[in-house]
Design an enzyme around this catalytic site. Structure first.
Site, PDB file in Angstrom:
ATOM      1  CG  ASP A 301      -2.171   0.800   1.062  1.00 36.69           C
ATOM      2  OD1 ASP A 301      -2.361   1.380  -0.015  1.00 36.69           O
ATOM      3  OD2 ASP A 301      -2.967   0.856   2.017  1.00 36.69           O
ATOM      4  CD  GLU A 304      -0.360   7.303  -1.983  1.00 38.57           C
ATOM      5  OE1 GLU A 304      -0.991   7.368  -0.911  1.00 38.57           O
ATOM      6  OE2 GLU A 304       0.026   6.221  -2.480  1.00 38.57           O
ATOM      7  CG  ASP A 368      -8.087   3.389  -0.742  1.00 37.40           C
ATOM      8  OD1 ASP A 368      -7.927   2.216  -1.123  1.00 37.40           O
ATOM      9  OD2 ASP A 368      -7.303   3.963   0.022  1.00 37.40           O
TER      10      ASP A 368
END
Length: 588
Positions: A301, A304, A368
């Protein structure tokens, strides 16, 4: 030029020219007429849907996002004029495509580097581009056998899911044990403790569970990210890795030399400094340990969120390294699989990336999404993101079935909970992508799940069988992607470049060259409109034939739940075989 820190390059364009690509783009496919920044960042939640965007920005500034925010920063496009373009810079870039007669790319740097890519058709441009970006390799064969279902709450819950799915002939590839490190309650619901140690209060028998799942033909996946949260307040905690990493100088530091803390929806965490070889080895050792315990991969995950007002171990400029960090994070995960000798069987999936990430990442997911139908951050953003990223080298791409973010604030308008219908339609869409993976959302007990009622469970099992039936076909597509860069989920322009009607399509896609899929993305709809390019097409469920051999056909077809609009070329043996196999499996 050292006396300039902003450089622009302009070239001629036409009003009718189209620009496609730019990584995962959720709100539009053709960027002509827009100004688009290229900067890795949180996709955002809401992204213009109100009142949720305003609420999230108020509670966590910037988290609401905008139409252009994306985890992937790919300064590349393919033009409908028969060429491609890539800037090699990692600095902040802005493409101004608003003029009818010219286009401008601006780089905030002293140098600008790029390539013009040859290719008369979209497929040729993608092949040319992926010679630069690198091409993704086939996914593990086990990942194609069924769904990857999120399990939480201990080993008994995992065993129960297998029993439950076996009872309805569901196909299960793996259980994703995201909560192996334990969970915490935050303003955004249930989140994981970012302390990469097994929570023995939840999984006292973790190793035995993994072994038992393997005996039943089910793989175990877990969760990692490049953050470490201070877990001192975690109940029954024995090891706090944040302190260990801080003492060893493994975390990114702010300008004062202290650990740079990054906010993440109710708590803060430090970020591993991947320019530090010791930090890379330290997190690798934690990953090796979990591979030794039998896990077959994890969600890799984040990536960024690197701040820019920081100091990096190797003295690198943090601004361009911000867009480089997702690549380094994916590369580290690849190195772990290689060094552990498990590359072929190991599955990691990332959400952030840059232009070169396809060369090191195993798979991606598009992020998401909100548990809504809308075109800002809901179900309608899934297909554009799959198509744009596919054109950008991200050939092994998928979505969380059902989305992730839900909001439940009593006595307000802020009620965004996943409905049964939304889950089923999202499931139908994802059954025709590279991976079929479920998320239970940040509020699992308040959202509809695959097993919330018998009808949903039966529908879910049916779609896992559809996904499994397509496995041999997807295997050929993965080999093709590895050889050419052409994605598994494809925009119709790949195969019908001379049909001007296909370039405007944004809510239907092709699986390889043989299948056309137009999922239902509108609440309550029992029919769907789609476009079939020239040729004869057979409806997957009924076997009825549609189309015209000389021209494209627009039509509306019935699409009740359980039968999304899926067609295959009438002369496709693969399509006919799938049609017949589904008829047999669905017979009373």
């Amino acid at each position: 030029a050292e006396d300039h820190n902003v450089l622009s390059l302009s070239w001629s364009s036409t009003a009718s020219e189209g620009y496609f690509g730019f990584g995962a783009q959720y709100s539009a496919l053709n960027m002509k007429g827009r100004t688009l920044p290229i900067w890795c960042q949180e996709q955002g939640h809401g992204r213009g849907l109100e009142p949720v965007t305003e609420y999230l920005d108020g509670s966590s500034p910037g988290s609401g996002g905008d139409w252009y925010t994306s985890y992937t920063c790919v300064p590349y496009f393919l033009s409908t004029e028969g060429y491609g373009f890539i800037l090699e810079n990692n600095e902040y870039i802005e493409f101004d495509m608003t003029s009818d007669v010219s286009t401008k790319a601006t780089v905030y740097a002293e140098t600008i580097r790029g390539q013009i890519l040859l290719g008369e058709t979209p497929a040729e441009v993608v092949q040319s581009y992926t010679e630069y970006s690198g091409r993704m390799q086939p996914l593990p064969s086990w990942s194609q056998k069924g769904a990857i279902v999120r399990s939480y709450g201990g080993s008994q819950s995992a065993y129960d899911k297998i029993t439950e799915l076996n009872a309805v002939d569901g196909r299960l590839a793996a259980l994703w044990i995201e909560d192996w490190v334990g969970t915490r309650d935050t303003v955004f619901g249930t989140r994981m403790w970012w302390n990469w140690v097994i929570d023995r209060t939840v999984y006292s028998d973790f190793e035995e569970m993994v072994e038992e799942l393997s005996k039943q033909g089910v793989r175990t996946l877990i969760y990692f990210n490049p953050f470490l949260a201070d877990a001192s307040e975690k109940p029954d905690v024995e090891t706090v890795l944040f302190h260990e990493a801080t003492d060893a100088g493994l975390l990114v530091k702010d300008l004062e030399g202290e650990v740079a803390l990054v906010g993440s929806g109710g708590f803060s965490a430090g970020m591993l400094d991947l320019t530090n070889p010791d930090a890379r080895q330290w997190i690798k050792d934690l990953m090796f340990n979990m591979i030794d315990k039998g896990v077959s991969g994890w969600m890799a995950d984040f990536g960024e969120a690197l701040p820019v007002e920081i100091q990096l171990f190797n003295g690198a400029d943090p601004v361009p390294y911000h867009n480089q960090y997702p690549y380094e994070w994916a590369q580290l995960n690849q190195e772990v699989a290689i060094e552990a000798g498990v590359l072929e069987e190991h599955l990691t999936f990332n959400r952030s990336g840059n232009a070169l990430s396809p060369s090191v990442a195993r798979a991606f997911w598009i992020g998401d999404q909100l548990v809504t139908w809308d075109e800002h951050d809901g179900l309608k953003t899934v297909i554009p993101a799959l198509l744009s990223s596919g054109l950008s080298g991200y050939s092994m791409q998928h979505s969380d079935v059902g989305g992730w973010l839900s909001i439940n604030i009593p006595f307000t308008e802020l009620q965004y909970l996943r409905s049964k219908e939304l889950f089923q339609r999202w499931m139908e869409l994802c059954s025709f992508t590279a991976l079929l993976r479920l998320h239970t959302t940040n509020l699992p007990e308040k959202n509809h799940q695959y097993n919330s009622d018998e009808e949903t469970l039966i529908h879910f099992a049916k779609m896992t069988r559809v996904f499994a039936a397509l496995a041999p076909y997807r295997a050929t597509l993965m080999d093709e992607a590895a050889a050419t860069g052409i994605p598994i989920v494809r925009h119709p322009m790949i195969h019908y470049p001379d049909d001007p009607s296909v370039y405007a399509l944004s809510q239907q896609f092709m699986l390889g060259s043989d299948f056309m899929i137009a999922p239902v993305v509108d609440e309550g709809a029992q029919q769907v409109s789609l476009y079939l390019p020239a040729g004869l097409w057979t409806h997957l469920w009924t076997g009825s034939t549609y189309g015209d051999v000389s021209q494209g056909t627009s039509l509306e077809v019935n699409a009740p739940i359980g039968q999304p609009a899926v067609f295959f070329k009438s002369d496709s043996q693969v399509g006919l075989d799938i049609h017949n196999s589904l008829k047999e499996t669905e017979s009373p």
